[in-house]
Design a protein around this motif. Structure first.
Motif, PDB file in Angstrom:
ATOM      1  N   GLU A 135      52.059  29.490  57.820  1.00  0.00           N
ATOM      2  CA  GLU A 135      52.356  28.938  59.083  1.00  0.00           C
ATOM      3  C   GLU A 135      51.746  29.929  60.088  1.00  0.00           C
ATOM      4  OE1 GLU A 135      56.226  26.079  58.966  1.00  0.00           O
ATOM      5  OE2 GLU A 135      56.191  28.202  58.920  1.00  0.00           O
ATOM      6  N   VAL A 136      51.737  31.322  59.754  1.00  0.00           N
ATOM      7  CA  VAL A 136      51.597  32.496  60.633  1.00  0.00           C
ATOM      8  C   VAL A 136      50.033  32.255  61.264  1.00  0.00           C
ATOM      9  CG1 VAL A 136      50.993  34.835  61.073  1.00  0.00           C
ATOM     10  CG2 VAL A 136      52.839  34.017  59.319  1.00  0.00           C
ATOM     11  N   GLU A 137      49.009  31.759  60.681  1.00  0.00           N
ATOM     12  CA  GLU A 137      47.739  31.502  61.396  1.00  0.00           C
ATOM     13  C   GLU A 137      47.733  30.325  62.385  1.00  0.00           C
ATOM     14  OE1 GLU A 137      43.927  29.641  61.669  1.00  0.00           O
ATOM     15  OE2 GLU A 137      45.477  28.721  60.309  1.00  0.00           O
ATOM     16  N   ARG A 138      48.755  29.431  62.135  1.00  0.00           N
ATOM     17  CA  ARG A 138      48.812  28.341  63.075  1.00  0.00           C
ATOM     18  C   ARG A 138      49.204  28.783  64.246  1.00  0.00           C
ATOM     19  NH1 ARG A 138      52.378  23.802  60.634  1.00  0.00           N
ATOM     20  NH2 ARG A 138      51.951  23.171  62.702  1.00  0.00           N
ATOM     21  N   VAL A 139      49.684  29.811  64.699  1.00  0.00           N
ATOM     22  CA  VAL A 139      50.270  30.429  65.983  1.00  0.00           C
ATOM     23  C   VAL A 139      48.785  30.317  66.875  1.00  0.00           C
ATOM     24  CG1 VAL A 139      51.010  32.062  67.304  1.00  0.00           C
ATOM     25  CG2 VAL A 139      52.216  31.566  65.176  1.00  0.00           C
ATOM     26  N   VAL A 140      47.841  30.917  66.218  1.00  0.00           N
ATOM     27  CA  VAL A 140      46.597  30.854  66.974  1.00  0.00           C
ATOM     28  C   VAL A 140      45.829  29.661  66.835  1.00  0.00           C
ATOM     29  CG1 VAL A 140      44.339  31.988  67.306  1.00  0.00           C
ATOM     30  CG2 VAL A 140      46.461  33.566  66.788  1.00  0.00           C
ATOM     31  N   ARG A 141      45.809  29.019  65.794  1.00  0.00           N
ATOM     32  CA  ARG A 141      44.796  27.847  65.592  1.00  0.00           C
ATOM     33  C   ARG A 141      45.565  26.717  66.575  1.00  0.00           C
ATOM     34  NH1 ARG A 141      45.832  24.416  60.535  1.00  0.00           N
ATOM     35  NH2 ARG A 141      46.414  26.236  59.607  1.00  0.00           N
ATOM     36  N   ASP A 142      46.833  26.590  66.740  1.00  0.00           N
ATOM     37  CA  ASP A 142      47.418  25.522  67.448  1.00  0.00           C
ATOM     38  C   ASP A 142      47.935  26.053  68.887  1.00  0.00           C
ATOM     39  OD1 ASP A 142      47.165  23.929  65.397  1.00  0.00           O
ATOM     40  OD2 ASP A 142      49.010  24.160  64.752  1.00  0.00           O
ATOM     41  N   TRP A 143      47.357  27.199  69.415  1.00  0.00           N
ATOM     42  CA  TRP A 143      47.577  27.839  70.659  1.00  0.00           C
ATOM     43  C   TRP A 143      47.632  26.752  71.645  1.00  0.00           C
ATOM     44  CZ3 TRP A 143      49.911  31.740  72.783  1.00  0.00           C
ATOM     45  CH2 TRP A 143      49.523  32.047  74.043  1.00  0.00           C
ATOM     46  N   ASP A 144      46.601  25.793  71.698  1.00  0.00           N
ATOM     47  CA  ASP A 144      46.352  24.666  72.653  1.00  0.00           C
ATOM     48  C   ASP A 144      46.545  23.174  71.845  1.00  0.00           C
ATOM     49  OD1 ASP A 144      46.017  22.924  74.636  1.00  0.00           O
ATOM     50  OD2 ASP A 144      43.688  23.337  74.688  1.00  0.00           O
ATOM     51  N   ASP A 146      47.095  20.441  72.904  1.00  0.00           N
ATOM     52  CA  ASP A 146      46.657  19.121  73.601  1.00  0.00           C
ATOM     53  C   ASP A 146      45.136  19.252  73.646  1.00  0.00           C
ATOM     54  OD1 ASP A 146      49.386  18.344  73.921  1.00  0.00           O
ATOM     55  OD2 ASP A 146      49.322  19.349  75.574  1.00  0.00           O
ATOM     56  N   ARG A 147      44.361  20.098  72.725  1.00  0.00           N
ATOM     57  CA  ARG A 147      43.101  20.556  72.941  1.00  0.00           C
ATOM     58  C   ARG A 147      42.117  19.268  72.658  1.00  0.00           C
ATOM     59  NH1 ARG A 147      45.154  22.617  68.536  1.00  0.00           N
ATOM     60  NH2 ARG A 147      44.225  22.336  66.393  1.00  0.00           N
ATOM     61  N   TYR A 148      42.706  18.244  71.872  1.00  0.00           N
ATOM     62  CA  TYR A 148      41.943  16.901  71.415  1.00  0.00           C
ATOM     63  C   TYR A 148      42.066  15.957  72.820  1.00  0.00           C
ATOM     64  CZ  TYR A 148      41.098  19.385  67.019  1.00  0.00           C
ATOM     65  OH  TYR A 148      40.831  20.405  66.164  1.00  0.00           O
ATOM     66  N   THR A 149      43.056  16.079  73.216  1.00  0.00           N
ATOM     67  CA  THR A 149      43.581  14.943  74.329  1.00  0.00           C
ATOM     68  C   THR A 149      43.644  15.476  75.693  1.00  0.00           C
ATOM     69  OG1 THR A 149      45.759  15.528  73.914  1.00  0.00           O
ATOM     70  CG2 THR A 149      44.960  13.781  72.699  1.00  0.00           C
ATOM     71  N   ARG A 150      43.419  16.576  76.010  1.00  0.00           N
ATOM     72  CA  ARG A 150      43.293  17.301  77.505  1.00  0.00           C
ATOM     73  C   ARG A 150      42.305  16.501  78.352  1.00  0.00           C
ATOM     74  NH1 ARG A 150      46.110  21.375  79.158  1.00  0.00           N
ATOM     75  NH2 ARG A 150      46.513  22.244  76.987  1.00  0.00           N
ATOM     76  N   ARG A 151      42.749  16.162  79.434  1.00  0.00           N
ATOM     77  CA  ARG A 151      41.664  15.629  80.337  1.00  0.00           C
ATOM     78  C   ARG A 151      40.833  16.679  80.827  1.00  0.00           C
ATOM     79  NH1 ARG A 151      44.924  11.862  84.603  1.00  0.00           N
ATOM     80  NH2 ARG A 151      42.689  11.789  85.257  1.00  0.00           N
ATOM     81  N   LYS A 152      39.457  16.314  81.304  1.00  0.00           N
ATOM     82  CA  LYS A 152      38.459  17.266  81.789  1.00  0.00           C
ATOM     83  C   LYS A 152      39.169  17.993  82.958  1.00  0.00           C
ATOM     84  CE  LYS A 152      34.621  15.195  79.620  1.00  0.00           C
ATOM     85  NZ  LYS A 152      33.158  14.799  79.966  1.00  0.00           N
ATOM     86  N   ASP A 153      39.739  17.252  83.975  1.00  0.00           N
ATOM     87  CA  ASP A 153      40.257  17.768  85.255  1.00  0.00           C
ATOM     88  C   ASP A 153      41.556  18.726  85.027  1.00  0.00           C
ATOM     89  OD1 ASP A 153      41.892  15.751  84.517  1.00  0.00           O
ATOM     90  OD2 ASP A 153      41.564  14.857  86.645  1.00  0.00           O
ATOM     91  N   ALA A 154      42.132  18.643  83.864  1.00  0.00           N
ATOM     92  CA  ALA A 154      43.244  19.554  83.647  1.00  0.00           C
ATOM     93  C   ALA A 154      43.112  20.933  83.728  1.00  0.00           C
ATOM     94  CB  ALA A 154      44.180  18.934  82.350  1.00  0.00           C
ATOM     95  N   ALA A 155      44.017  21.739  84.103  1.00  0.00           N
ATOM     96  CA  ALA A 155      44.004  23.139  84.237  1.00  0.00           C
ATOM     97  C   ALA A 155      43.616  23.666  82.942  1.00  0.00           C
ATOM     98  CB  ALA A 155      45.438  23.826  84.627  1.00  0.00           C
ATOM     99  N   PRO A 156      42.898  24.768  82.810  1.00  0.00           N
ATOM    100  CA  PRO A 156      42.555  25.359  81.354  1.00  0.00           C
ATOM    101  C   PRO A 156      43.885  26.196  81.031  1.00  0.00           C
ATOM    102  CG  PRO A 156      41.638  26.674  83.112  1.00  0.00           C
ATOM    103  CD  PRO A 156      42.207  25.424  83.736  1.00  0.00           C
TER     104      PRO A 156
END
Length: 598
Positions: A135-144, A146-156
């Motif tokens: 699970e340790v590497e998932r901390v970085v892998r899943d940092w975002d 909502d990366r697949y569902t985030r809207r383009k106008d959302a804050a980075p």
């Protein structure tokens, strides 16, 4: 008890800015109380309404509540996704960790969410040891998340803090670094299977490589690290080039322009970095492991795999590679012939891999000649041309017009690997020509045809192949199965079927052997004598012939003992000795007849 229809009211009260502080305890208690049905008991549908109301009101309640007991009550009823989202927003802080971890284990999303706030990065890093290894590497892998569902106008999303990235990288590298310091497994190497091919299980480091791949600009620095340098070197040699090739193929497949990839792409590792990784190339940490017959073979194969992935190493470290290969052959006595055991299903593959590895790494003529001699002692391939099928013939004729040629039939079950390996040995300029020519004289006719048609070897090797006498038989050693219409044209179809059962392919043919058995049992020209020669599991499993069932009925009759003996004999274990259908019937004859009491 709270009425289910009032949850929306309690939600609106919780989200109201005019709600007095004295009402918080009552509102929280109402939203955290399980729903009950009209006649008592738990009501699942009503409780879903409660969860939705609590989820909407939770941020407002946490923002207004500082009493630990009330916050603990709220956090207990939130799921992991909600807690991580609240931690990312700052509504849940490190001060809430005791209440959260009282009922839950640490999960990657919580660590990543807490680290979003600069003042909590150290606390988030402190939670890493409490995660499971995978699970340790998932901390970085899943940092975002909502990366697949985030809207383009959302804050980075803010980048991963460098301090957290380094901590995760070190945590992922630590298991491999520890293994390299103490490579002995707990169980000891005496019981290690001979079938295990390489060190991929111990040296794969999937999570460690996933972290390394995110920072290629730091590879030179990490390869020289005093603690993790050896682990980084192993991972770069094993994974960098393969990952680069995979990425290039993916980019080419998804490129909208359809541009052709470069014929000779630049390597993922520079020459300087390859030289920096040379200390790990020969797997020195594994040199003194016990059971050298296994470990030396695996180490040699792993080194060869690295050279195939990084061809420039063959020139950079040529002398060291030759020395390492000779040392491994001698230490593991890899060229001492050991007869094949009945249950050793990897015997041929192991011999072929050793010969291929020596063809790549060795310049010792004696070792290369011994590898050729090993190839000559392998069993001849069993080549069968399947019975014609209208559908299969139509498909293959359109795709592969030469599908029935001996050289092509040799490839059906990868039985061309022996002659392919011989061609690889012949391409090594240090292999004695006489050793190769001696193997040529004992090859199957189809293997000689394969060299003529498909092998890419030196001129002297191709010329020597043409001097081998051609076989006298018309079919070049291929057992050609016929359908019933073709068999009917022969004066004695039963003799043709018997010739198939008498062929070497039926004795040691592997996959081809089953093809022969199925063709015989499916033919209307077979006799009882044919069936008696075929393994019982081939006759009785699946859709066996009707006459086989009739024979069983006749032999067992009204004897309950014989039927019980039949059931006991039909275990057909994978590692059991093969019993022919005739032997099975004969064993039933020796079972005392015992009629079932009426």
């Amino acid at each position: 008890m709270v009425h289910a229809r009032t949850y929306s009211l309690w939600r609106d009260l919780a989200m109201s800015e005019e709600l007095p502080r004295e009402a918080l305890k009552t509102v929280i208690g109402a939203l955290c109380s399980p729903a009950t049905g009209p006649v008592g008991g738990f009501d699942a549908q009503s409780d879903r309404w409660r969860e939705e109301a609590l989820k909407a009101a939770l941020p407002a309640l946490l923002a207004r509540t500082s009493v630990k007991r009330l916050r603990s009550q709220l956090l207990l009823h939130a799921d992991e996704g909600m807690l991580a989202a609240l931690a990312a927003e700052g509504a849940v802080t490190t001060g809430d960790l005791p209440a959260i971890l009282r009922h839950r284990q640490v999960w990657p999303g919580l660590v990543a969410a807490l680290a979003r706030r600069p003042d909590q990065v150290d606390a988030a890093i402190g939670l890493l040891p409490r995660l499971r290894a995978h699970e340790v590497e998932r901390v970085v892998r899943d940092w975002d998340p909502d990366r697949y569902t985030r809207r383009k106008d959302a804050a980075p999303v803010p980048p991963v803090p460098q301090k957290l990235f380094d901590a995760v990288l070190e945590a992922c590298l630590a298991p491999l670094a520890a293994y390299l310091l103490h490579p002995l497994p707990e169980g000891g190497w005496e019981s290690v299977s001979l079938h295990v091919r390489d060190w991929s299980l111990e040296l794969s480091g999937r999570d460690a490589w996933a972290m390394l791949a995110r920072c290629p600009e730091r590879w030179p620095q990490l390869a020289a690290h005093p603690v993790f340098g050896a682990a980084v070197q192993h991972l770069l040699l094993d994974r960098a080039e393969a990952q680069a090739i995979e990425d290039a193929r993916l980019q080419d497949a998804t490129s909208p322009d359809g541009e052709e990839p470069p014929a000779d792409p630049a390597g993922a590792l520079s020459e300087d970095l390859l030289r920096a990784c040379l200390p790990a190339l020969y797997c020195p940490e594994l040199a003194e492991l016990p059971n050298p017959e296994v470990t030396a073979r695996r180490t040699l194969h792993h080194i060869a795999g690295r050279i195939r992935s990084n061809p420039r190493l063959a020139d950079i470290a040529a002398e060291q590679l030759h020395t390492a290969a000779d040392a491994l052959v001698i230490r593991g006595r890899l060229l001492d012939w050991v007869d094949k055991q009945q249950t050793d299903y990897e015997f041929t593959s192991r011999i072929l891999r050793l010969a291929e590895d020596l063809a790549l790494l060795s310049i010792n003529p004696d070792h290369l000649a011994a590898a050729c001699a090993h190839l000559a002692r392998l069993d001849q391939p069993a080549i069968v041309s399947p019975a014609p099928s209208p559908r299969l013939t139509r498909v293959l004729s359109n795709i592969d017009p030469d599908h029935d040629r001996p050289a092509r039939l040799l490839e059906r079950h990868c039985e061309h690997r022996r002659v392919q390996t011989l061609a690889t040995l012949a391409a090594n300029p240090h292999t004695p020509h006489a050793a190769v020519i001696e193997v040529l004289s004992g090859l199957h006719p189809a293997e000689l045809a394969w060299i003529t048609e498909k092998a890419d070897g030196p001129d002297w090797f191709l010329t020597a192949t043409t001097t081998v006498p051609a076989p006298e038989e018309e079919d070049q050693g291929v057992v050609r199965l016929l359908d019933d219409d073709e068999l009917a044209k022969h004066p004695d179809p039963a003799a043709v079927l018997q010739s198939w059962l008498d062929s070497p392919a039926a004795e040691d043919g592997g996959f081809s052997r089953s093809e022969i058995y199925r063709a015989v049992t499916a033919s209307r020209h077979h006799t009882v004598e044919h069936l008696r020669q075929i393994p019982a599991d081939e006759v009785l499993t699946g859709h066996g012939p009707d006459d086989a069932l009739q024979l069983l009925v006749e032999h067992c009759g009204h004897s309950a003992g014989r039927w019980e003996a039949l059931a006991a004999a039909m275990s057909f274990g994978y590692d059991e000795e093969t019993v022919s259908f005739g032997q099975l019937l004969d064993s039933l004859d020796h079972t005392p007849a015992r009629r079932r009491a009426s």
